[in-house]
Design a protein around this motif. Structure first.
Motif, PDB file in Angstrom:
ATOM      1  N   UNK A  28       0.948  -1.288  -0.023  1.00 41.12           N
ATOM      2  CA  UNK A  28      -0.051   0.110   0.012  1.00 41.12           C
ATOM      3  C   UNK A  28       0.664   1.183  -0.112  1.00 41.12           C
ATOM      4  N   UNK A  29       2.138   1.113   0.245  1.00 42.25           N
ATOM      5  CA  UNK A  29       2.819   2.389   0.578  1.00 42.25           C
ATOM      6  C   UNK A  29       4.346   2.266   0.146  1.00 42.25           C
ATOM      7  N   UNK A  30       5.061   3.511  -0.103  1.00 40.68           N
ATOM      8  CA  UNK A  30       6.423   3.107  -0.617  1.00 40.68           C
ATOM      9  C   UNK A  30       7.121   4.409   0.464  1.00 40.68           C
ATOM     10  N   UNK A  31       8.431   3.710   0.974  1.00 42.21           N
ATOM     11  CA  UNK A  31       9.386   4.559   1.570  1.00 42.21           C
ATOM     12  C   UNK A  31      10.279   4.987   0.364  1.00 42.21           C
ATOM     13  N   UNK A  32      10.614   6.422   0.159  1.00 40.89           N
ATOM     14  CA  UNK A  32      11.177   6.823  -1.243  1.00 40.89           C
ATOM     15  C   UNK A  32      12.657   7.330  -0.913  1.00 40.89           C
ATOM     16  N   UNK A  33      13.651   6.463  -1.183  1.00 42.60           N
ATOM     17  CA  UNK A  33      14.991   6.719  -0.967  1.00 42.60           C
ATOM     18  C   UNK A  33      15.265   8.036  -1.646  1.00 42.60           C
ATOM     19  N   UNK A  34      15.463   9.224  -0.856  1.00 44.16           N
ATOM     20  CA  UNK A  34      15.827  10.616  -1.562  1.00 44.16           C
ATOM     21  C   UNK A  34      17.238  11.005  -1.851  1.00 44.16           C
ATOM     22  N   UNK A  35      17.784  10.437  -2.832  1.00 40.38           N
ATOM     23  CA  UNK A  35      19.254  10.718  -3.116  1.00 40.38           C
ATOM     24  C   UNK A  35      19.466  10.796  -4.675  1.00 40.38           C
ATOM     25  N   UNK A  36      20.595  11.445  -5.319  1.00 41.38           N
ATOM     26  CA  UNK A  36      20.844  11.753  -6.590  1.00 41.38           C
ATOM     27  C   UNK A  36      20.846  10.490  -7.302  1.00 41.38           C
ATOM     28  N   UNK A  37      20.318  10.293  -8.450  1.00 46.81           N
ATOM     29  CA  UNK A  37      20.162   9.087  -9.349  1.00 46.81           C
ATOM     30  C   UNK A  37      18.934   8.285  -8.822  1.00 46.81           C
ATOM     31  N   UNK A  38      18.108   8.636  -8.023  1.00 42.03           N
ATOM     32  CA  UNK A  38      16.944   7.977  -7.728  1.00 42.03           C
ATOM     33  C   UNK A  38      15.712   8.781  -8.266  1.00 42.03           C
ATOM     34  N   UNK A  39      14.481   8.240  -8.429  1.00 35.07           N
ATOM     35  CA  UNK A  39      13.471   9.088  -9.129  1.00 35.07           C
ATOM     36  C   UNK A  39      12.955  10.106  -8.128  1.00 35.07           C
ATOM     37  N   UNK A  40      13.156  10.072  -6.972  1.00 32.72           N
ATOM     38  CA  UNK A  40      12.840  11.128  -5.938  1.00 32.72           C
ATOM     39  C   UNK A  40      13.950  11.714  -5.244  1.00 32.72           C
ATOM     40  N   UNK A  41      14.065  12.983  -5.439  1.00 34.91           N
ATOM     41  CA  UNK A  41      15.354  13.738  -4.831  1.00 34.91           C
ATOM     42  C   UNK A  41      14.732  15.218  -4.443  1.00 34.91           C
ATOM     43  N   UNK A  42      15.668  16.062  -4.013  1.00 32.71           N
ATOM     44  CA  UNK A  42      15.319  17.287  -3.762  1.00 32.71           C
ATOM     45  C   UNK A  42      15.558  18.089  -4.749  1.00 32.71           C
ATOM     46  N   UNK A  43      16.192  17.663  -5.849  1.00 33.38           N
ATOM     47  CA  UNK A  43      16.501  18.409  -7.115  1.00 33.38           C
ATOM     48  C   UNK A  43      15.436  18.278  -7.997  1.00 33.38           C
ATOM     49  N   UNK A  44      14.243  17.772  -7.848  1.00 32.05           N
ATOM     50  CA  UNK A  44      13.158  17.578  -8.937  1.00 32.05           C
ATOM     51  C   UNK A  44      12.329  18.954  -9.064  1.00 32.05           C
ATOM     52  N   UNK A  45      12.077  19.467 -10.253  1.00 27.83           N
ATOM     53  CA  UNK A  45      11.317  20.609 -10.516  1.00 27.83           C
ATOM     54  C   UNK A  45      10.016  20.448 -10.089  1.00 27.83           C
ATOM     55  N   UNK A  46       9.352  21.397  -9.742  1.00 26.94           N
ATOM     56  CA  UNK A  46       7.773  21.456  -9.346  1.00 26.94           C
ATOM     57  C   UNK A  46       6.942  20.777 -10.377  1.00 26.94           C
ATOM     58  N   UNK A  47       7.582  20.933 -11.585  1.00 23.55           N
ATOM     59  CA  UNK A  47       6.676  19.974 -12.718  1.00 23.55           C
ATOM     60  C   UNK A  47       6.689  18.648 -12.559  1.00 23.55           C
ATOM     61  N   UNK A  48       7.901  18.023 -12.091  1.00 19.93           N
ATOM     62  CA  UNK A  48       8.128  16.650 -11.936  1.00 19.93           C
ATOM     63  C   UNK A  48       7.526  16.133 -10.536  1.00 19.93           C
ATOM     64  N   UNK A  49       7.645  17.075  -9.677  1.00 22.46           N
ATOM     65  CA  UNK A  49       6.869  16.839  -8.262  1.00 22.46           C
ATOM     66  C   UNK A  49       5.271  16.687  -8.528  1.00 22.46           C
ATOM     67  N   UNK A  50       4.617  17.410  -9.110  1.00 20.53           N
ATOM     68  CA  UNK A  50       3.306  17.282  -9.579  1.00 20.53           C
ATOM     69  C   UNK A  50       3.094  16.173 -10.321  1.00 20.53           C
ATOM     70  N   UNK A  51       4.051  15.705 -11.434  1.00 21.72           N
ATOM     71  CA  UNK A  51       3.745  14.445 -12.121  1.00 21.72           C
ATOM     72  C   UNK A  51       4.006  13.164 -11.265  1.00 21.72           C
ATOM     73  N   UNK A  52       4.855  13.259 -10.413  1.00 18.75           N
ATOM     74  CA  UNK A  52       4.938  12.018  -9.315  1.00 18.75           C
ATOM     75  C   UNK A  52       3.850  11.902  -8.360  1.00 18.75           C
ATOM     76  N   UNK A  53       3.509  13.137  -7.893  1.00 18.89           N
ATOM     77  CA  UNK A  53       2.103  12.942  -7.017  1.00 18.89           C
ATOM     78  C   UNK A  53       1.039  12.503  -7.768  1.00 18.89           C
ATOM     79  N   UNK A  54       0.730  12.852  -9.221  1.00 16.38           N
ATOM     80  CA  UNK A  54      -0.075  12.099  -9.947  1.00 16.38           C
ATOM     81  C   UNK A  54       0.132  10.831 -10.066  1.00 16.38           C
ATOM     82  N   UNK A  55       1.291  10.086 -10.144  1.00 11.22           N
ATOM     83  CA  UNK A  55       1.608   8.934 -10.386  1.00 11.22           C
ATOM     84  C   UNK A  55       1.111   7.982  -9.202  1.00 11.22           C
ATOM     85  N   UNK A  56       1.336   8.708  -8.004  1.00  7.55           N
ATOM     86  CA  UNK A  56       0.894   7.964  -6.620  1.00  7.55           C
ATOM     87  C   UNK A  56      -0.460   7.850  -6.861  1.00  7.55           C
ATOM     88  N   UNK A  57      -1.113   8.967  -7.121  1.00  2.00           N
ATOM     89  CA  UNK A  57      -2.699   9.013  -7.016  1.00  2.00           C
ATOM     90  C   UNK A  57      -3.085   8.074  -7.742  1.00  2.00           C
TER      91      UNK A  57
END
Length: 264
Positions: A28-57
């Motif tokens: 039902x859930x994921x722990x997201x490793x936030x590191x360079x080279x991973x799909x989720x990290x603090x360098x993501x643009x706002x556009x990519x963050x919104x897209x990721x949130x839509x993927x989860x939904x």
């Protein structure tokens, strides 16, 4: 109990691929490793963050945690640590994740590390609460026991600050599961499980195939507590691939937590 797994076990996999595995095997859930080279990290643009949130939904999978590598008790100046934590808090909020994981990483003096961590946590706790995110300090490294982490958290009393119980580290500290639970329960966010062959061989194993007292760790938890499987694949290249273990791992945790098939 709701079940998650960490993307740490699937290095290099895209978010679409990880979400597909989660839905295929009933996680039902994921722990997201936030590191360079991973799909989720603090360098993501706002556009990519919104897209990721839509993927989860779309997948109906919860982004449980942004698993940062912030050392909240790490010796040194506060400003870089605060900035790094703040960046992860905003990432979690953008994705809809309720938690950010941090490590202690204190120095040689646990008491000084606890004071440092408490100061930094309290400086950002209100901001975290405003974002709808809680910071969870993991039982790890300088504060690996429930007793040590509870002492650290005693100086940072805030609803947006809590504990992440990594059962491997409390076991390595020689602490009984009943004691770890008693000490951490008042501040517990969720529990991270894994299994290993021995204290001298931490190569990840399928759940139930090693020596960790997983039944004793889980039997005291409230039924709404998240349980997440962390499989440390990147540091153990000899470990079996994680993806083929997901179905049996889910079944094992359901047996331990007393869930019937009708509730899966």
């Amino acid at each position: 109990m709701p079940l998650a797994f960490s993307t740490l076990g699937l290095p290099g996999h895209s978010l679409d691929a990880v979400l597909a595995l989660a839905t295929a095997h009933g996680w039902q859930g994921l722990e997201l490793r936030a590191a360079p080279g991973e799909p989720v990290h603090t360098g993501l643009s706002s556009t990519r963050r919104r897209a990721a949130a839509r993927q989860f939904a779309s997948a109906a999978v919860t982004p449980l945690t942004v698993a940062s590598y912030v050392g909240i008790a790490e010796p040194g100046p506060d400003a870089p640590v605060r900035a790094e934590l703040l960046a992860h808090l905003h990432l979690a909020a953008d994705l809809g994740a309720p938690y950010v994981r941090v490590f202690p990483r204190g120095g040689a003096d646990p008491s000084e590390g606890a004071r440092t961590a408490a100061r930094r946590l309290l400086e950002l706790a209100d901001t975290a609460a405003d974002l709808g995110v809680a910071v969870l300090v993991e039982t790890h490294d300088s504060h690996r026991s429930g007793a040590a982490l509870a002492a650290l958290l005693a100086g940072a009393r805030h609803p947006a600050v809590g504990a992440l119980w990594d059962v491997l580290h409390t076991w390595l500290a020689g602490e009984a599961p009943a004691d770890s639970h008693r000490l951490l329960a008042p501040r517990l966010g969720y529990v991270q499980v894994k299994d290993v062959a021995s204290a001298d061989d931490l190569t990840p194993l399928p759940l139930g195939a090693g020596v960790l007292p997983l039944p004793a760790c889980l039997d005291r938890l409230p039924p709404d507590t998240w349980v997440s499987w962390e499989y440390e694949a990147p540091w153990h290249p000899a470990a079996a691939p994680f993806a083929p273990l997901l179905a049996d791992g889910r079944s094992y945790l359901h047996r331990l937590t007393g869930c019937s098939k009708e509730s899966w």
